[in-house]
Design a protein around this motif. Structure first.
Motif, PDB file in Angstrom:
ATOM      1  N   ILE A 199       1.314  -1.189  -0.083  1.00 33.57           N
ATOM      2  CA  ILE A 199       0.462  -0.258  -0.072  1.00 33.57           C
ATOM      3  C   ILE A 199       1.046   0.823  -0.212  1.00 33.57           C
ATOM      4  O   ILE A 199       1.964   1.788   1.224  1.00 33.57           O
ATOM      5  CB  ILE A 199      -0.384  -0.277   1.268  1.00 33.57           C
ATOM      6  N   LYS A 200       0.993   2.058  -1.228  1.00 32.29           N
ATOM      7  CA  LYS A 200       1.389   3.300  -1.131  1.00 32.29           C
ATOM      8  C   LYS A 200       3.412   2.823  -0.622  1.00 32.29           C
ATOM      9  O   LYS A 200       3.737   1.333  -1.328  1.00 32.29           O
ATOM     10  CB  LYS A 200       1.058   3.862  -0.444  1.00 32.29           C
ATOM     11  N   THR A 201       3.122   3.140  -0.018  1.00 30.89           N
ATOM     12  CA  THR A 201       5.198   3.029   0.496  1.00 30.89           C
ATOM     13  C   THR A 201       5.066   2.332   2.462  1.00 30.89           C
ATOM     14  O   THR A 201       6.010   2.324   2.845  1.00 30.89           O
ATOM     15  CB  THR A 201       6.055   4.736   0.885  1.00 30.89           C
ATOM     16  N   GLY A 202       3.724   2.206   1.956  1.00 31.58           N
ATOM     17  CA  GLY A 202       3.905   1.171   3.802  1.00 31.58           C
ATOM     18  C   GLY A 202       3.965  -0.538   3.790  1.00 31.58           C
ATOM     19  O   GLY A 202       4.978  -0.363   2.958  1.00 31.58           O
ATOM     20  N   PRO A 203       3.209  -0.646   4.208  1.00 36.34           N
ATOM     21  CA  PRO A 203       3.801  -2.223   4.892  1.00 36.34           C
ATOM     22  C   PRO A 203       3.468  -3.324   3.095  1.00 36.34           C
ATOM     23  O   PRO A 203       2.864  -2.923   2.774  1.00 36.34           O
ATOM     24  CB  PRO A 203       2.885  -2.206   5.654  1.00 36.34           C
ATOM     25  N   LYS A 204       4.093  -4.535   4.099  1.00 38.51           N
ATOM     26  CA  LYS A 204       3.692  -5.666   2.577  1.00 38.51           C
ATOM     27  C   LYS A 204       3.409  -6.532   3.087  1.00 38.51           C
ATOM     28  O   LYS A 204       3.675  -7.000   3.787  1.00 38.51           O
ATOM     29  CB  LYS A 204       5.521  -5.812   2.121  1.00 38.51           C
ATOM     30  N   PHE A 205       2.060  -7.423   1.872  1.00 39.51           N
ATOM     31  CA  PHE A 205       1.741  -7.854   2.186  1.00 39.51           C
ATOM     32  C   PHE A 205       1.870  -9.930   1.200  1.00 39.51           C
ATOM     33  O   PHE A 205       2.236  -9.310   0.196  1.00 39.51           O
ATOM     34  CB  PHE A 205       0.061  -8.188   3.001  1.00 39.51           C
ATOM     35  N   TYR A 206       2.067 -10.630   1.417  1.00 37.83           N
ATOM     36  CA  TYR A 206       2.109 -12.001   0.660  1.00 37.83           C
ATOM     37  C   TYR A 206       0.953 -13.213   0.541  1.00 37.83           C
ATOM     38  O   TYR A 206       0.478 -13.353   1.667  1.00 37.83           O
ATOM     39  CB  TYR A 206       3.428 -12.352   1.502  1.00 37.83           C
ATOM     40  N   PHE A 207       0.807 -13.941  -0.153  1.00 34.12           N
ATOM     41  CA  PHE A 207       0.448 -14.642  -0.625  1.00 34.12           C
ATOM     42  C   PHE A 207       0.760 -15.526  -1.909  1.00 34.12           C
ATOM     43  O   PHE A 207       1.116 -15.020  -2.171  1.00 34.12           O
ATOM     44  CB  PHE A 207      -1.687 -14.825  -0.483  1.00 34.12           C
ATOM     45  N   PHE A 208       0.827 -17.397  -0.968  1.00 41.46           N
ATOM     46  CA  PHE A 208       1.229 -18.125  -2.033  1.00 41.46           C
ATOM     47  C   PHE A 208       0.730 -18.997  -2.196  1.00 41.46           C
ATOM     48  O   PHE A 208      -0.116 -19.851  -1.570  1.00 41.46           O
ATOM     49  CB  PHE A 208       2.867 -17.979  -1.680  1.00 41.46           C
ATOM     50  N   SER A 209      -0.032 -19.710  -3.276  1.00 46.42           N
ATOM     51  CA  SER A 209      -1.211 -20.951  -3.757  1.00 46.42           C
ATOM     52  C   SER A 209      -0.199 -20.982  -4.340  1.00 46.42           C
ATOM     53  O   SER A 209      -0.495 -21.106  -5.587  1.00 46.42           O
ATOM     54  CB  SER A 209      -2.363 -20.387  -3.647  1.00 46.42           C
ATOM     55  N   LEU A 210      -0.887 -22.157  -4.694  1.00 43.49           N
ATOM     56  CA  LEU A 210      -0.590 -23.492  -6.316  1.00 43.49           C
ATOM     57  C   LEU A 210      -2.030 -24.263  -6.012  1.00 43.49           C
ATOM     58  O   LEU A 210      -2.133 -24.245  -5.293  1.00 43.49           O
ATOM     59  CB  LEU A 210       0.312 -24.205  -5.800  1.00 43.49           C
ATOM     60  N   SER A 211      -1.859 -25.209  -7.298  1.00 34.48           N
ATOM     61  CA  SER A 211      -3.308 -26.060  -7.473  1.00 34.48           C
ATOM     62  C   SER A 211      -2.830 -27.070  -6.850  1.00 34.48           C
ATOM     63  O   SER A 211      -2.121 -27.462  -6.521  1.00 34.48           O
ATOM     64  CB  SER A 211      -3.128 -26.454  -8.901  1.00 34.48           C
ATOM     65  N   ASN A 212      -4.171 -27.821  -5.607  1.00 34.76           N
ATOM     66  CA  ASN A 212      -4.065 -29.245  -4.687  1.00 34.76           C
ATOM     67  C   ASN A 212      -2.921 -29.635  -5.457  1.00 34.76           C
ATOM     68  O   ASN A 212      -2.628 -30.834  -4.994  1.00 34.76           O
ATOM     69  CB  ASN A 212      -5.302 -29.522  -5.174  1.00 34.76           C
TER      70      ASN A 212
END
Length: 229
Positions: A124-137
């Protein structure tokens, strides 16, 4: 301001946030000694500190930008046609100023994958970073992990793709780039290795995003119940 606050709140609910890492003077001195070792294109990491911390430190250096891949022998990166977060097609070398996202690409064995990869480093702009990681089953069941390489590229030839309110930490260079150095990594160096979850191949992306963190939490609870018996 209200939009940014609500966006941050939503991302905190559905994704994992970047770890808050502070470096001691001793740690900084050790990392600088490793970086400044003469004639060391291949960085030989023998520190007592976890490697993921070193990679985080590298990502904060102004003259470096990171690229992760399974290929351990790249002498020069060539621009390739790829799709940006905003859906635009571009021909460029991709990299990131983040210390986690590139490691995912370094240790994910794409030769074992047959379906979609859904992931990102959202800021968000120069603020915090967030992550997500998903693969198929099906793909996650194959345990598609391997060792790989983090390449340190010169940051001065890269431009950030977007500075919008919410964006991915994507940087591109539209000309060939020679790496400055490289560091071998394993799945254990990927901070969110155990937080990679799975989705059904026919599932829409918004559902994957909303259920990402919940699926991880449910998985942890199931594991705890199994081991408590």
């Amino acid at each position: 301001m209200l939009v940014d606050y609500l966006s941050k709140l939503f991302l905190q609910l559905v994704f994992y946030s970047k770890p808050n890492i502070e470096f001691s003077e001793e740690e900084i001195q050790e990392y600088e000694s490793i970086i400044s070792e003469p004639n060391s294109f291949l960085i030989r990491y023998n520190s007592r500190f976890p490697k993921y911390r070193f990679i985080q430190y590298l990502s904060l250096k102004e003259n470096f930008i990171l690229h992760g891949t399974n290929n351990k022998n790249i002498e020069e990166f060539e621009p390739r046609i790829q799709t940006l977060f905003n859906g635009k097609i571009t021909e460029a070398v991709f990299a990131s100023k983040d210390g986690i996202w590139p490691v995912f690409y370094a240790v994910l064995d794409r030769t074992k994958l047959e379906h979609s990869i859904r992931n990102g480093c959202v800021q968000i702009k120069t603020g915090p970073k967030f992550y997500f990681f998903s693969l198929s089953n099906d793909d996650l069941r194959k345990k598609p992990w391997t060792s790989g390489m983090i390449y340190l590229l010169p940051s001065d030839c890269f431009n950030k793709v977007s500075n919008g309110s919410i964006h991915f930490d994507e940087w591109i260079c539209e000309k060939p780039v020679k790496p400055i150095a490289k560091l071998e990594v394993s799945p254990r160096d990927f901070y969110f290795w155990t937080k990679t979850t799975s989705h059904k191949e026919n599932e829409n992306i918004p559902t994957t995003i909303i259920k990402y963190k919940l699926r991880n939490l449910v998985g942890v609870k199931k594991s705890a119940l199994i081991h408590s018996k």
